[in-house]
Design a protein around this motif. Structure first.
Motif, PDB file in Angstrom:
ATOM      1  N   SER A   1      -2.053  50.758 -45.831  1.00 11.44           N
ATOM      2  CA  SER A   1      -3.032  51.493 -46.151  1.00 11.44           C
ATOM      3  C   SER A   1      -2.876  51.912 -47.592  1.00 11.44           C
ATOM      4  CB  SER A   1      -3.348  52.452 -45.368  1.00 11.44           C
ATOM      5  OG  SER A   1      -2.545  53.762 -45.501  1.00 11.44           O
ATOM      6  N   TRP A   2      -4.213  51.958 -48.369  1.00 10.48           N
ATOM      7  CA  TRP A   2      -4.054  52.588 -49.623  1.00 10.48           C
ATOM      8  C   TRP A   2      -3.267  53.794 -49.572  1.00 10.48           C
ATOM      9  CZ3 TRP A   2      -4.581  48.899 -52.791  1.00 10.48           C
ATOM     10  CH2 TRP A   2      -5.624  47.679 -52.638  1.00 10.48           C
ATOM     11  N   THR A   3      -3.307  54.520 -48.818  1.00  8.88           N
ATOM     12  CA  THR A   3      -2.891  56.115 -48.770  1.00  8.88           C
ATOM     13  C   THR A   3      -1.266  56.044 -48.880  1.00  8.88           C
ATOM     14  OG1 THR A   3      -4.828  57.176 -47.925  1.00  8.88           O
ATOM     15  CG2 THR A   3      -2.803  58.399 -47.904  1.00  8.88           C
TER      16      THR A   3
ATOM     17  N   TRP B   1     -12.544  51.100 -53.324  1.00  9.22           N
ATOM     18  CA  TRP B   1     -13.711  51.977 -52.747  1.00  9.22           C
ATOM     19  C   TRP B   1     -14.988  51.434 -53.006  1.00  9.22           C
ATOM     20  CZ3 TRP B   1     -16.891  54.892 -55.886  1.00  9.22           C
ATOM     21  CH2 TRP B   1     -17.332  56.164 -55.261  1.00  9.22           C
TER      22      TRP B   1
ATOM     23  N   ARG C   1     -14.238  54.477 -42.897  1.00 12.05           N
ATOM     24  CA  ARG C   1     -12.739  54.755 -42.936  1.00 12.05           C
ATOM     25  C   ARG C   1     -11.853  54.224 -44.281  1.00 12.05           C
ATOM     26  NH1 ARG C   1     -13.583  53.264 -37.574  1.00 12.05           N
ATOM     27  NH2 ARG C   1     -12.812  51.143 -37.830  1.00 12.05           N
ATOM     28  N   VAL C   2     -12.509  52.924 -44.710  1.00 11.58           N
ATOM     29  CA  VAL C   2     -11.802  52.496 -45.979  1.00 11.58           C
ATOM     30  C   VAL C   2     -12.044  53.244 -47.161  1.00 11.58           C
ATOM     31  CG1 VAL C   2     -12.011  50.276 -47.531  1.00 11.58           C
ATOM     32  CG2 VAL C   2     -12.021  49.956 -44.935  1.00 11.58           C
TER      33      VAL C   2
ATOM     34  N   ASP D   1      -9.891  56.237 -47.020  1.00 11.83           N
ATOM     35  CA  ASP D   1      -8.521  55.914 -47.143  1.00 11.83           C
ATOM     36  C   ASP D   1      -8.149  55.757 -48.589  1.00 11.83           C
ATOM     37  OD1 ASP D   1      -5.759  55.070 -47.002  1.00 11.83           O
ATOM     38  OD2 ASP D   1      -6.542  52.974 -46.913  1.00 11.83           O
ATOM     39  N   CYS D   2      -9.482  54.964 -49.359  1.00 13.25           N
ATOM     40  CA  CYS D   2      -9.184  54.919 -50.853  1.00 13.25           C
ATOM     41  C   CYS D   2      -9.310  56.333 -51.363  1.00 13.25           C
ATOM     42  CB  CYS D   2     -10.423  54.226 -51.282  1.00 13.25           C
ATOM     43  SG  CYS D   2     -10.336  52.549 -51.129  1.00 13.25           S
TER      44      CYS D   2
ATOM     45  N   ALA E   1      -6.205  58.140 -50.868  1.00 13.02           N
ATOM     46  CA  ALA E   1      -5.100  57.632 -52.022  1.00 13.02           C
ATOM     47  C   ALA E   1      -5.097  57.945 -53.447  1.00 13.02           C
ATOM     48  CB  ALA E   1      -5.089  55.989 -51.860  1.00 13.02           C
TER      49      ALA E   1
END
Length: 184
Positions: free
Chosen positions: A2-4, A94, A120-121, A124-125, A128
Motif C-alpha cells: 500500500s501507499w501507506t 489520489w 479506500r485508495v 490510503d493516499c 501516506a
C-alpha cells in the motif's frame, strides 16, 4: 504494498540516524574537539537519534571520516529524491482515486462497490501523505548539518594542518591528523 506502507518504510529514519550517531561516537573516540563534530551530532538528532550515548572505534584518518561523511550526505540526498518520487506517485494516485470515485458516484445507479474501493485508495493516499509530512524537513535538516561538518572541522583544525604542511611537528602525536598509530 500500500501507499501507506511504502511511506512508512521511507519515513523511518531510525537506521540512518543511528549510522550518523555512530559517526559522532567514532569522532568522540578519536578524540576530536566536540565543537568540530557538533554538526554530525545535529544531523543525528534531526533524524531522531541521540548521539551522545554512542561510542565506537576511532577513525583511523581524516580521509576515513570525510568518506563516511560524504556517504551519509549521499544517502540523505537519495532519501530526499525517493521522497519526491513517492510523494508524486501518491499524489497522482489520489487524484485518480478522486476522479474514479466521482465517476462511480455519477453512474445510474451509483456503483457502491467501486465507490468504496476508490474511497479506500483515497484514504490510503491521504494516510501516506500524512506519514511523509515531516520527512523532507528531517532529511534536509540532517543534510544541511552534515554539509557544515567539514567547515567546522577545518576551522577547528586549520592551524594544526598549517603547522604540519610547513613540515613542523606537533608537541604530541595527533593520531587523527597524521593517521599514525600511537605506540603502546
Amino acid at each position: 504494498m500500500s501507499w501507506t506502507a511504502q511511506a512508512e518504510v521511507l519515513a523511518d529514519t531510525t537506521e540512518l540516524g543511528a549510522d550518523i550517531a555512530l559517526m559522532a561516537g567514532r569522532c568522540r573516540a578519536t578524540g576530536l574537539d566536540p565543537r568540530s563534530f557538533a554538526p554530525i551530532m545535529g544531523a543525528a538528532m534531526a533524524l531522531g537519534s541521540r548521539p551522545w550515548h554512542v561510542m565506537d572505534s576511532p577513525y583511523g584518518s581524516d580521509q576515513e571520516l570525510i568518506s563516511d561523511l560524504l556517504d551519509k550526505i549521499d544517502d540523505l540526498y537519495g532519501r530526499f529524491m525517493t521522497y519526491i518520487k513517492l510523494r508524486s506517485a501518491i499524489t497522482r494516485a489520489w487524484a485518480w482515486a478522486n476522479a474514479s470515485f466521482a465517476t462511480a458516484a455519477c453512474q445510474k445507479p451509483p456503483n457502491q462497490a467501486a465507490m468504496e474501493h476508490w474511497a479506500r485508495v483515497r484514504g490510503d493516499c491521504e494516510a501516506a501523505l500524512e506519514t511523509l509530512h515531516s520527512l523532507p524537513r528531517k532529511v534536509t535538516s540532517a543534510r544541511t548539518s552534515l554539509t557544515m561538518a567539514p567547515a567546522e572541522m577545518g576551522e577547528t583544525y586549520q592551524a594544526v594542518y598549517d603547522l604540519l604542511s610547513q613540515g613542523r611537528v606537533m608537541p604530541h602525536d595527533g593520531r587523527w591528523l597524521t593517521g599514525e598509530e600511537l605506540p603502546c
